[in-house]
Write a protein that holds these residues in place. Sequence first.
Motif, PDB file in Angstrom:
ATOM      1  N   ASP A 596       0.831  -1.200   0.000  1.00  0.00           N
ATOM      2  CA  ASP A 596       0.000   0.000   0.000  1.00  0.00           C
ATOM      3  C   ASP A 596       0.878   1.267   0.000  1.00  0.00           C
ATOM      4  O   ASP A 596       0.588   2.253  -0.710  1.00  0.00           O
ATOM      5  N   TRP A 597       1.954   1.206   0.788  1.00  0.00           N
ATOM      6  CA  TRP A 597       2.833   2.386   0.870  1.00  0.00           C
ATOM      7  C   TRP A 597       3.541   2.633  -0.464  1.00  0.00           C
ATOM      8  O   TRP A 597       3.623   3.767  -0.939  1.00  0.00           O
ATOM      9  N   VAL A 598       4.045   1.537  -1.096  1.00  0.00           N
ATOM     10  CA  VAL A 598       4.752   1.682  -2.378  1.00  0.00           C
ATOM     11  C   VAL A 598       3.801   2.202  -3.445  1.00  0.00           C
ATOM     12  O   VAL A 598       4.166   3.084  -4.258  1.00  0.00           O
ATOM     13  N   ILE A 599       2.555   1.666  -3.480  1.00  0.00           N
ATOM     14  CA  ILE A 599       1.590   2.149  -4.493  1.00  0.00           C
ATOM     15  C   ILE A 599       1.313   3.637  -4.299  1.00  0.00           C
ATOM     16  O   ILE A 599       1.261   4.426  -5.261  1.00  0.00           O
ATOM     17  N   GLY A 600       1.148   4.050  -3.052  1.00  0.00           N
ATOM     18  CA  GLY A 600       0.906   5.464  -2.787  1.00  0.00           C
ATOM     19  C   GLY A 600       2.085   6.323  -3.201  1.00  0.00           C
ATOM     20  O   GLY A 600       1.905   7.411  -3.811  1.00  0.00           O
ATOM     21  N   GLN A 601       3.317   5.845  -2.882  1.00  0.00           N
ATOM     22  CA  GLN A 601       4.510   6.601  -3.268  1.00  0.00           C
ATOM     23  C   GLN A 601       4.649   6.665  -4.772  1.00  0.00           C
ATOM     24  O   GLN A 601       5.018   7.733  -5.345  1.00  0.00           O
ATOM     25  N   ALA A 602       4.368   5.549  -5.476  1.00  0.00           N
ATOM     26  CA  ALA A 602       4.509   5.535  -6.943  1.00  0.00           C
ATOM     27  C   ALA A 602       3.539   6.500  -7.592  1.00  0.00           C
ATOM     28  O   ALA A 602       3.894   7.255  -8.532  1.00  0.00           O
ATOM     29  N   CYS A 603       2.289   6.491  -7.127  1.00  0.00           N
ATOM     30  CA  CYS A 603       1.301   7.416  -7.708  1.00  0.00           C
ATOM     31  C   CYS A 603       1.686   8.881  -7.423  1.00  0.00           C
ATOM     32  O   CYS A 603       1.566   9.764  -8.298  1.00  0.00           O
ATOM     33  N   GLY A 604       2.145   9.139  -6.214  1.00  0.00           N
ATOM     34  CA  GLY A 604       2.558  10.502  -5.884  1.00  0.00           C
ATOM     35  C   GLY A 604       3.748  10.958  -6.718  1.00  0.00           C
ATOM     36  O   GLY A 604       3.828  12.128  -7.134  1.00  0.00           O
ATOM     37  N   GLN A 605       4.689  10.020  -7.009  1.00  0.00           N
ATOM     38  CA  GLN A 605       5.857  10.379  -7.818  1.00  0.00           C
ATOM     39  C   GLN A 605       5.460  10.667  -9.255  1.00  0.00           C
ATOM     40  O   GLN A 605       6.004  11.595  -9.891  1.00  0.00           O
ATOM     41  N   LEU A 606       4.511   9.889  -9.782  1.00  0.00           N
ATOM     42  CA  LEU A 606       4.028  10.175 -11.141  1.00  0.00           C
ATOM     43  C   LEU A 606       3.445  11.584 -11.206  1.00  0.00           C
ATOM     44  O   LEU A 606       3.674  12.335 -12.175  1.00  0.00           O
ATOM     45  N   ARG A 607       2.694  11.950 -10.177  1.00  0.00           N
ATOM     46  CA  ARG A 607       2.109  13.301 -10.157  1.00  0.00           C
ATOM     47  C   ARG A 607       3.199  14.382 -10.083  1.00  0.00           C
ATOM     48  O   ARG A 607       3.129  15.407 -10.773  1.00  0.00           O
ATOM     49  N   ALA A 608       4.249  14.066  -9.292  1.00  0.00           N
ATOM     50  CA  ALA A 608       5.345  15.059  -9.190  1.00  0.00           C
ATOM     51  C   ALA A 608       6.064  15.205 -10.510  1.00  0.00           C
ATOM     52  O   ALA A 608       6.443  16.333 -10.905  1.00  0.00           O
ATOM     53  N   TRP A 609       6.287  14.100 -11.221  1.00  0.00           N
ATOM     54  CA  TRP A 609       6.952  14.192 -12.529  1.00  0.00           C
ATOM     55  C   TRP A 609       6.080  14.927 -13.538  1.00  0.00           C
ATOM     56  O   TRP A 609       6.583  15.680 -14.377  1.00  0.00           O
ATOM     57  N   ASP A 610       4.785  14.678 -13.435  1.00  0.00           N
ATOM     58  CA  ASP A 610       3.883  15.388 -14.344  1.00  0.00           C
ATOM     59  C   ASP A 610       3.956  16.899 -14.084  1.00  0.00           C
ATOM     60  O   ASP A 610       4.015  17.716 -15.024  1.00  0.00           O
ATOM     61  N   ASP A 611       3.964  17.238 -12.799  1.00  0.00           N
ATOM     62  CA  ASP A 611       4.025  18.650 -12.448  1.00  0.00           C
ATOM     63  C   ASP A 611       5.355  19.270 -12.877  1.00  0.00           C
ATOM     64  O   ASP A 611       5.432  20.480 -13.151  1.00  0.00           O
ATOM     65  N   ALA A 612       6.419  18.429 -12.936  1.00  0.00           N
ATOM     66  CA  ALA A 612       7.740  18.941 -13.360  1.00  0.00           C
ATOM     67  C   ALA A 612       7.860  19.021 -14.858  1.00  0.00           C
ATOM     68  O   ALA A 612       8.906  19.422 -15.376  1.00  0.00           O
ATOM     69  N   GLY A 613       6.824  18.584 -15.589  1.00  0.00           N
ATOM     70  CA  GLY A 613       6.840  18.715 -17.038  1.00  0.00           C
ATOM     71  C   GLY A 613       7.500  17.561 -17.754  1.00  0.00           C
ATOM     72  O   GLY A 613       7.774  17.664 -18.962  1.00  0.00           O
ATOM     73  N   LEU A 614       7.718  16.429 -17.080  1.00  0.00           N
ATOM     74  CA  LEU A 614       8.323  15.284 -17.763  1.00  0.00           C
ATOM     75  C   LEU A 614       7.275  14.606 -18.641  1.00  0.00           C
ATOM     76  O   LEU A 614       6.063  14.672 -18.375  1.00  0.00           O
ATOM     77  N   PRO A 615       7.715  13.925 -19.692  1.00  0.00           N
ATOM     78  CA  PRO A 615       6.778  13.142 -20.514  1.00  0.00           C
ATOM     79  C   PRO A 615       6.099  12.071 -19.622  1.00  0.00           C
ATOM     80  O   PRO A 615       6.650  11.610 -18.643  1.00  0.00           O
ATOM     81  N   GLU A 616       4.926  11.716 -20.048  1.00  0.00           N
ATOM     82  CA  GLU A 616       4.202  10.695 -19.261  1.00  0.00           C
ATOM     83  C   GLU A 616       4.966   9.360 -19.263  1.00  0.00           C
ATOM     84  O   GLU A 616       5.315   8.855 -20.337  1.00  0.00           O
ATOM     85  N   LEU A 617       5.222   8.868 -18.111  1.00  0.00           N
ATOM     86  CA  LEU A 617       5.894   7.568 -17.941  1.00  0.00           C
ATOM     87  C   LEU A 617       4.898   6.553 -17.346  1.00  0.00           C
ATOM     88  O   LEU A 617       3.963   6.931 -16.634  1.00  0.00           O
ATOM     89  N   ARG A 618       5.154   5.267 -17.651  1.00  0.00           N
ATOM     90  CA  ARG A 618       4.370   4.182 -17.033  1.00  0.00           C
ATOM     91  C   ARG A 618       5.093   3.716 -15.786  1.00  0.00           C
ATOM     92  O   ARG A 618       6.305   3.508 -15.828  1.00  0.00           O
ATOM     93  N   MET A 619       4.343   3.541 -14.688  1.00  0.00           N
ATOM     94  CA  MET A 619       4.914   3.122 -13.399  1.00  0.00           C
ATOM     95  C   MET A 619       4.528   1.662 -13.125  1.00  0.00           C
ATOM     96  O   MET A 619       3.343   1.330 -13.024  1.00  0.00           O
ATOM     97  N   ALA A 620       5.524   0.767 -13.049  1.00  0.00           N
ATOM     98  CA  ALA A 620       5.299  -0.647 -12.732  1.00  0.00           C
ATOM     99  C   ALA A 620       5.549  -0.881 -11.240  1.00  0.00           C
ATOM    100  O   ALA A 620       6.558  -0.407 -10.711  1.00  0.00           O
ATOM    101  N   VAL A 621       4.607  -1.574 -10.607  1.00  0.00           N
ATOM    102  CA  VAL A 621       4.702  -1.842  -9.158  1.00  0.00           C
ATOM    103  C   VAL A 621       4.525  -3.340  -8.922  1.00  0.00           C
ATOM    104  O   VAL A 621       3.564  -3.965  -9.417  1.00  0.00           O
ATOM    105  N   ASN A 622       5.445  -3.923  -8.179  1.00  0.00           N
ATOM    106  CA  ASN A 622       5.302  -5.333  -7.779  1.00  0.00           C
ATOM    107  C   ASN A 622       4.318  -5.430  -6.615  1.00  0.00           C
ATOM    108  O   ASN A 622       4.374  -4.627  -5.674  1.00  0.00           O
ATOM    109  N   VAL A 623       3.417  -6.408  -6.690  1.00  0.00           N
ATOM    110  CA  VAL A 623       2.484  -6.631  -5.583  1.00  0.00           C
ATOM    111  C   VAL A 623       2.625  -8.081  -5.116  1.00  0.00           C
ATOM    112  O   VAL A 623       2.978  -8.979  -5.875  1.00  0.00           O
TER     113      VAL A 623
END
Length: 786
Positions: A596-623
């Motif tokens: 749960d913590w990793v998924i939350g961190q991954a989603c938050g990082q995607l949002r931060a990269w989006d806000d920084a203007g990076l191209p959209e990346l796909r985030m893979a998470v092991n469950v």
Amino acid sequence: MTQPAGTTGTQPDAEGVAPTRPRGWARAVLPALPHGRAMPAEQWDAHHAFVLRALAVLVAAVPVYALLRGTGPGPAVLATAPLLALASVARLPSLHRSTRAAAAALGLMATAAVVVYLSDGATEAHFLFFALLPLAALYAARAPFLLAVGFVAAHHLLLGTLVPHAVFSHSAAPLPMAALHAGFVLLESWACLAAWRRFDDRREQIEQVVAERTGELRAQRDELARLAAVVQSTDDAVVTTTVDGTITSWNPGAERLYGWRAEEVLGRHASLLSGGAPLPADMTTLPPGAQERVHRRRDGSVFDALVTFSLIRGEDGRPTGVAGISRDITGTKRREAEARAAARQLEAQAGELARRALHDPLTGLANRALMQDRLEHALADRRVRRHAVLLLDLDDFKAVNDECGHEAGDAVLVAVARRLESHVRPADTVARLGGDEFVVLMEDVEGRRDVVTVAERLLGALREPVPWGDERFTVGGSVGVTLTDPTDRRGMDDLLRDADLAMYVAKSGGKNRVRVFERGMREEVAAQDELVRDLRAAVDGGELRVLYQPQVDLRTGAVTGVEALARWQSGSRGLVEPAGFIPVAEATGVIDAIDDWVIGQACGQLRAWDDAGLPELRMAVNVSPRRLATGDLAVTLAAATRASGVHPSRLEIEVPEAVASGPDAAAGIRDVRALGVHVAIDDFGTGSSSLARLQDLPLDRLKIDSSSVALLAAGQAAGSLADAVIALGNSLGLQVVAEGVEQPGQLAALRSLGCDAAQGHLFGSPVPASAVEHMVRSGRPLIAVA
């Protein structure tokens, strides 16, 4: 038979009967003359009739003799008249029999006197007295006999003296002649007396014998009557035969048993009753006693009979026939057979109950109770021998139940049980304690090395896939071993606890391992427990961090996505790699909080990269595999993407191949895919998933396991497992990502096979988010474009 001088009273005779003493003048004249006993009426009548017939003949002969002697009719009639009168008196039934006997005796003697008179005293005529006198003794009584003797004495002494020519025809002096004749008469009387006495004694003996024999015959008659009543009333068939087998008797029981009436079988041969072995020609050769034979009824039906044979013997002891007592034992034998069958069934049921009480119902292995009993017996002589207890717990077994159901799990447990049994010694005991936990008792072992070798052999057998329909399951195991020695004082519970401790250490150390209990292992477990406590605190204390490994498009060389990888930066332990805490987290359930913590961190990082203007990346998470079965993974993903404002399609979850096709995991995958989250099969090529089930799942990518990539070399990729996975992905319309690419040759081989993307140290190790941002902003391809 006079009494000896000087004696008084009477003496018993030879038969013990004291004769009655004569009274009056008879006692003086004939003291030995027996008094006689009352003769039975039938016997007396027979004797009297004989005397009367003799007297009748004599009376009829007298007139004839008179006429022949020249006497006229008148004198002949006169001579016959007194004789006829005496004979008539003797025949009167109204008179007492003693009177009739006296008249008959006098008639006999008178007849002799008349004949002597008519013969003019001829000497030969006197013999008639001697011939007739014994007839008077036939009455066995004093009166007639004394009358006869008295008559002869009077006739010879008195008449012979007074009228000699009427008695004697010779010229001798009358008195000597009379005395001579009287002497002869007395001598004959004595002979009659002796005969009478002997006859009387003999009669007494005969009567006693007759009485005794009559008593015996009556007793035999009564006994025969009782036996006949028993034979007639018994339900058993009683049949007698002659020596050659001819039926001579047939009781009502035989009629009821065989169906023939007595008149139908008497005189026929006993073979008509036999329905099996033939009867011998000599029935007396049949063995005596009870024996089973097959007999036949009148209607032709046969039955089992219990026949008791016994010989019938004659008075000389020789066999004269055979008696057989038969009864139908068909029902008895059927009931006995049913009873035996019921007893066998009860015995089998008791054995089955005992087996169930001591064996696991699913696998047939010994259960905890039987293992406990055998372990206690083994510990009784451990000072002489060494023993080993191996505790085995399956790895990833829960995933089998979660994915394919308990029926598949039961199939795996049964297969594991058979493999364990086939890889231990015949004397070893394999037991299932419950769930996926097994224990092996090895008695009389040489040493630690031999036990470890057996344990490793068991693990090797477990790694072989278990087929179940279209599925193939691969489960490993962790084995904990504890050994006894002559100085050991541990009980059964202590041994099992120590083996469980060793197994726990083996499982927490990476699974599929063997660990032997050591005294320092308790400290190791304590350290493991401390690790778990620290890990739980790390989740809430902010000690976890996420690194990102880039995923590169092999056609353009650009970074298209990253895989989020958890790391633990412990304040006391430093940086802990995933292998150091992920197995413990999965074993203890802490992995859910980490996921749960990793998924939350991954989603938050995607949002931060989006806000920084990076191209959209796909985030893979092991469950964790368990998250797919719990059903809450989709809820967690939805909440995380909503909280971060990231579209779910930007996320990709990686699911292990071993659990992807299970029914519970498939449902979880569909729930996740319904959100728009992508799904990739991780470590493809290491499991045994069903292709048919993979086709039914909403998948996006396949990830080639790093072990398959490591085998690749430039120019030698064709025919490899990676080639097969890529071809499969292409056929299913899925992208294929290769993991663990570290060598340029591996990259070249993957490109030649048409692999879509790759990740590994060749492109970059897991790095912080800032490094990824720098990498993407530079726009420089990580690999040369092909």
